[in-house]
Scaffold this motif. Structure first.
Motif, PDB file in Angstrom:
ATOM      1  N   THR A   1       0.572  -0.990  -0.010  1.00  0.00           N
ATOM      2  CA  THR A   1       0.176   0.107  -0.141  1.00  0.00           C
ATOM      3  C   THR A   1       1.092   1.377  -0.122  1.00  0.00           C
ATOM      4  O   THR A   1       0.734   2.495  -0.522  1.00  0.00           O
ATOM      5  CB  THR A   1      -0.759  -0.313   1.213  1.00  0.00           C
TER       6      THR A   1
ATOM      7  N   ASP B   1      -5.638   1.898   1.310  1.00  0.00           N
ATOM      8  CA  ASP B   1      -6.786   0.757   2.479  1.00  0.00           C
ATOM      9  C   ASP B   1      -7.663   2.408   3.708  1.00  0.00           C
ATOM     10  O   ASP B   1      -7.545   2.850   3.845  1.00  0.00           O
ATOM     11  CB  ASP B   1      -5.293   0.866   3.954  1.00  0.00           C
TER      12      ASP B   1
ATOM     13  N   SER C   1      -4.671  -4.081   4.517  1.00  0.00           N
ATOM     14  CA  SER C   1      -5.413  -3.701   3.665  1.00  0.00           C
ATOM     15  C   SER C   1      -7.210  -5.106   4.179  1.00  0.00           C
ATOM     16  O   SER C   1      -5.828  -6.861   3.795  1.00  0.00           O
ATOM     17  CB  SER C   1      -4.914  -3.805   2.312  1.00  0.00           C
TER      18      SER C   1
ATOM     19  N   ASP D   1      -3.867  -2.568  -5.455  1.00  0.00           N
ATOM     20  CA  ASP D   1      -3.156  -2.992  -4.717  1.00  0.00           C
ATOM     21  C   ASP D   1      -4.054  -4.259  -3.387  1.00  0.00           C
ATOM     22  O   ASP D   1      -5.692  -4.180  -3.468  1.00  0.00           O
ATOM     23  CB  ASP D   1      -3.241  -2.011  -3.562  1.00  0.00           C
ATOM     24  N   THR D   2      -3.501  -5.366  -3.266  1.00  0.00           N
ATOM     25  CA  THR D   2      -3.970  -6.183  -2.638  1.00  0.00           C
ATOM     26  C   THR D   2      -3.994  -6.632  -1.386  1.00  0.00           C
ATOM     27  O   THR D   2      -2.986  -5.955  -0.831  1.00  0.00           O
ATOM     28  CB  THR D   2      -4.133  -8.005  -3.186  1.00  0.00           C
TER      29      THR D   2
END
Ligand SMILES: Nc1nc2c(ncn2[C@@H]2O[C@H](COP(=O)(O)OP(=O)(O)O)[C@@H](O)[C@H]2O)c(=O)[nH]1
Ligand SMILES: [Mg+2]
Length: 717
Positions: free
Chosen positions: A23, A50, A61, A80-81
């Motif tokens: 992130t 986030d 996240s 973004d995971t």
């Protein structure tokens, strides 16, 4: 924002363990692209990615967030995971729309559980990977050990393109052997000097360069020849070779990063643009096999990979333009449902920030609002095509639990909330199990379900209870038995009379029809006059034989007799579970000229069946699942002994790359919260799948317990 052509788009997924810095990196990438003008931090809870309340509370996240940045005249779409297996759904959805992954590894940890798990998912989805070693500015950062751990996990395809100088708090630069430059950073905003490689690093740089060149050369014969002849490759040749290797999954280039200090971020983006594919070469195959190239001159079609409900916007639908060009106000159709939708607004997405654009080309990612019917996995296209793109292949759920509202009055509200939530998170499945009379929810792990619970509590204001689901037991018999029952009632008015004699035996698939039986040493021969065969809704069979001779029971009562048996099979005589696989022969009975009616025969057959069943060696069957567990070799012992306590039958073992694949058959009753136990036994390094295999008899001690429990329950009523 200008319109980006397909060739100037890159779609990447950020992967890696929790807290590796994905992130933070995304934040730096957007800062470099001037999509944001100051960088947020995880600590200040103000990152673009986030941005939900639950993520800020847990400081990690949970959702995958679509973001974008603009760099070198390209648009880089970034997913973004979250770094936890429980939230893998967003990663898998990301794979559907991306062409490459950036794997972030924390230099203070080396390869972690999450690194391994997500690399495995990437491999399954044929996702090429570029690696960023992050947090090189940390006190405990170690470059060599981190690269070694990468090589150990992923083998020789791991090839550094760079190496850092002065790892730790003083980290301010690295040597890039592809660009043959020493990059030094003057501040924490990415301001950099591009210098010649200092003499003291010349030898090390040459060593790295040769290794990189070899890795680039091996992917193409021409390059290989050139490399052998001249011992050298030009910059474009290196890029070409690396590009091929990355695509084929035979090269995993490694970069230096401090996402927090914005060191190495620009160079990583530059490489991604140069060496990973644009969507221009993508060809998506539809459900019926049509190949749809990602070409903006063709018919417009969108695939929706995510929906969510967001503040001020309501329902937001995220899509990839799979083909053609999307323009504002376009009218599209869902080829499956026929539903018409107008895309009134198109946005480029950077988390909460949505930038309105007027058009988008094939390959790009965006979102729109106010669609009426579109759900995740659906397609919208111009009316002239009937393409339906394949659904995202979400992994099977691993954690199953029953749920109910603490206050019975809230049950309906709970149902609605669960439906809404599972539309946003398709890895949550909700099912009302009629047989169990329970609502069952399943997801990727206990944490996943707990986040759902958080939402039910805090967003939907519902108090709920989670508990172990009932098990769908089955009942059957193992031998022949007979019984007769007379139902008689003569208390004023019309009476009731019906008497049924029947014989039951186990139904075995493929066993020949039978009419001779031995009961208590006596031979019994039946005169079979009719046969009906039923497949039960819950599996298994009922065969119903009419063997009445001499008109003992009128044919018109036979359906009522069958009905009585069916009712008892639906609520089995032992535990009230479904009964299955039984042959019933009705061979005698009695009628009364006035009092006999359908109800009487139904009741007589119900009771006769119940009694025969109890004398026919009745057994309780339970569902058995095939479980396949991927365990790190050093955790094998613990996992095995735990399985033994779960009445598991180990069926096989094999090893792959430091992991053991363990196959076992385990009763479902023993698998409640298994993912949590497995995770704690292996520090989260194991994964498993489970799949229904068959019904099998429960052991005698378990049967006794179940019978007792049912009798108590019945007694209570
Ligand atoms: N020192 C240092 N800390 C970092 C760096 N990148 C991220 N962090 C910190 O590591 C923690 C996790 O970062 P985050 O971006 O949330 O990681 P994610 O879980 O992979 O998304 C946060 O406290 C960040 O401030 C870095 O390059 N250097
Ligand atoms: Mg994150």
């Amino acid at each position: 924002m200008k319109t980006y052509q397909t060739g100037n788009i890159r779609n990447v997924v950020l992967l890696g363990s929790s807290k590796s810095g994905k992130t933070t990196l995304a934040e730096a990438m957007m800062f470099e692209g001037k999509v944001i003008d100051r960088r947020g931090t995880i600590e200040a809870k103000n990152t673009v990615s986030d941005n939900t309340e639950v993520e800020q509370i847990y400081q990690r996240s949970i959702y995958s967030t679509p973001l974008y940045t603009e760099f070198m005249d390209n648009k880089l779409n970034i997913i973004d995971t979250p770094g936890q297996d429980d939230f893998v759904g967003g990663v898998i959805a990301g794979f559907k729309v991306a062409d490459a992954g950036i794997m972030i590894v924390n230099a203070t940890q080396g390869v972690e559980v999450g690194t391994e798990i997500f690399a495995r998912y990437a491999e399954q989805h044929k996702m090429p990977l570029v690696v960023g070693v992050n947090q090189l500015d940390s006190e405990k950062a170690a470059w060599d050990t981190t690269v070694d751990s990468l090589k150990q996990a992923f083998g020789n395809k791991v090839v550094p393109v760079q190496f850092p100088v002065a790892v730790g708090p003083g980290f301010d630069g690295f040597v890039d052997v592809l660009k043959q430059k020493f990059y030094r950073f003057k501040d924490e905003n990415g301001t950099r000097e591009d210098l010649e490689i200092p003499a003291e690093y010349a030898d090390q740089a040459e060593e790295y360069r040769l290794a990189l060149m070899e890795a680039a050369a091996q992917n193409d014969e021409e390059l290989m020849e050139k490399y052998f002849e001249t011992n050298d490759l030009t910059f474009p040749e290196m890029i070409k070779g690396l590009n091929l290797g990355i695509l084929a999954g035979s090269v995993m280039p490694v970069f230096c990063l401090s996402a927090k200090k914005d060191i190495g971020v620009k160079r990583l983006m530059e490489f991604v643009i140069n060496a990973t594919p644009s969507p221009a070469k993508d060809v998506e195959v539809t459900v019926d096999g049509t190949e749809v190239p990602c070409d903006s001159s063709k018919e417009t079609a969108l695939f929706f990979y995510r929906t969510s409900v967001e503040q001020h916007l309501g329902e937001v639908s995220y899509f990839k333009v799979m083909s053609g060009k999307l323009t504002e106000g376009m009218d599209l159709v869902n080829p499956v449902t026929g539903a018409k939708e107008r895309v009134t607004q198109i946005y480029a997405v950077a988390g909460k920030k949505k930038e309105k654009v007027s058009e988008m080309m094939a390959g790009d990612l965006g979102c729109t609002v106010k669609l009426k019917t579109v759900k995740t996995n659906q397609t919208l296209a111009v009316p002239s095509v009937d393409w339906e793109f394949k659904s995202i292949d979400f992994p099977q759920s691993k954690f199953r639990t029953a749920i109910k509202a603490k206050d019975e009055k809230d049950e309906e509200k709970l149902g609605e909330a669960l439906n809404k939530y599972s539309a946003e998170d398709p890895t949550i499945e909700v099912l009302y199990a009629k047989e169990l009379k329970q609502t069952i929810i399943s997801g990727q792990g206990e944490h996943h379900i707990n986040i759902l619970k958080w939402h039910l509590n805090n967003v939907y204001k519902l108090e709920v209870e989670l508990f172990a689901p009932r098990i769908s037991y089955r009942e059957t018999i193992t031998k022949v038995a007979t019984a007769s029952y007379r139902h008689k009632k003569q208390s004023g008015g019309a009476g009731q009379f019906g008497e049924v004699h029947l014989l039951i035996e186990p139904f075995v698939e493929g066993a020949p029809q039978n009419n001779r039986f031995k009961i208590d040493g006596k031979e019994m021969v039946l005169n079979i006059k009719g046969k009906e065969e039923y497949t039960m809704d819950w599996g298994g069979k009922l065969e119903y034989y009419n063997c009445i001779v001499g008109g003992a029971i009128d044919a018109r009562f036979m359906p009522a007799i069958l009905k009585g048996i069916m009712e008892k099979m639906e609520e089995g005589p032992l535990t009230g579970s479904y009964a299955r696989d039984i042959r019933v022969y009705v061979y005698d009975g009695k009628m009364h000229p006035v009092d006999s009616n359908e109800i009487s025969f139904k009741l007589a057959s119900r009771n006769a069946f119940k009694e025969a069943f109890r004398n026919a060696g009745p057994k309780i069957m339970e569902p058995i699942f095939n479980v396949e567990i991927l365990v790190p070799s050093d955790c094998m012992g613990d996992v095995m002994s735990d399985l033994q306590n779960r009445r598991a039958m180990i069926e096989g073992m094999s090893s792959v790359k430091g992991f053991e694949v363990l196959k076992a058959r385990v009763p479902l009753a023993e698998l409640y919260k298994y993912s949590t136990t497995l995770s704690s036994l292996t520090s989260g390094r194991a994964t498993f799948t489970m799949e229904y295999a068959e019904y099998s008899q429960v052991p005698a001690d378990v049967q006794d317990k179940l019978l007792k429990a049912y009798q108590e329950e019945e007694g209570d009523e």
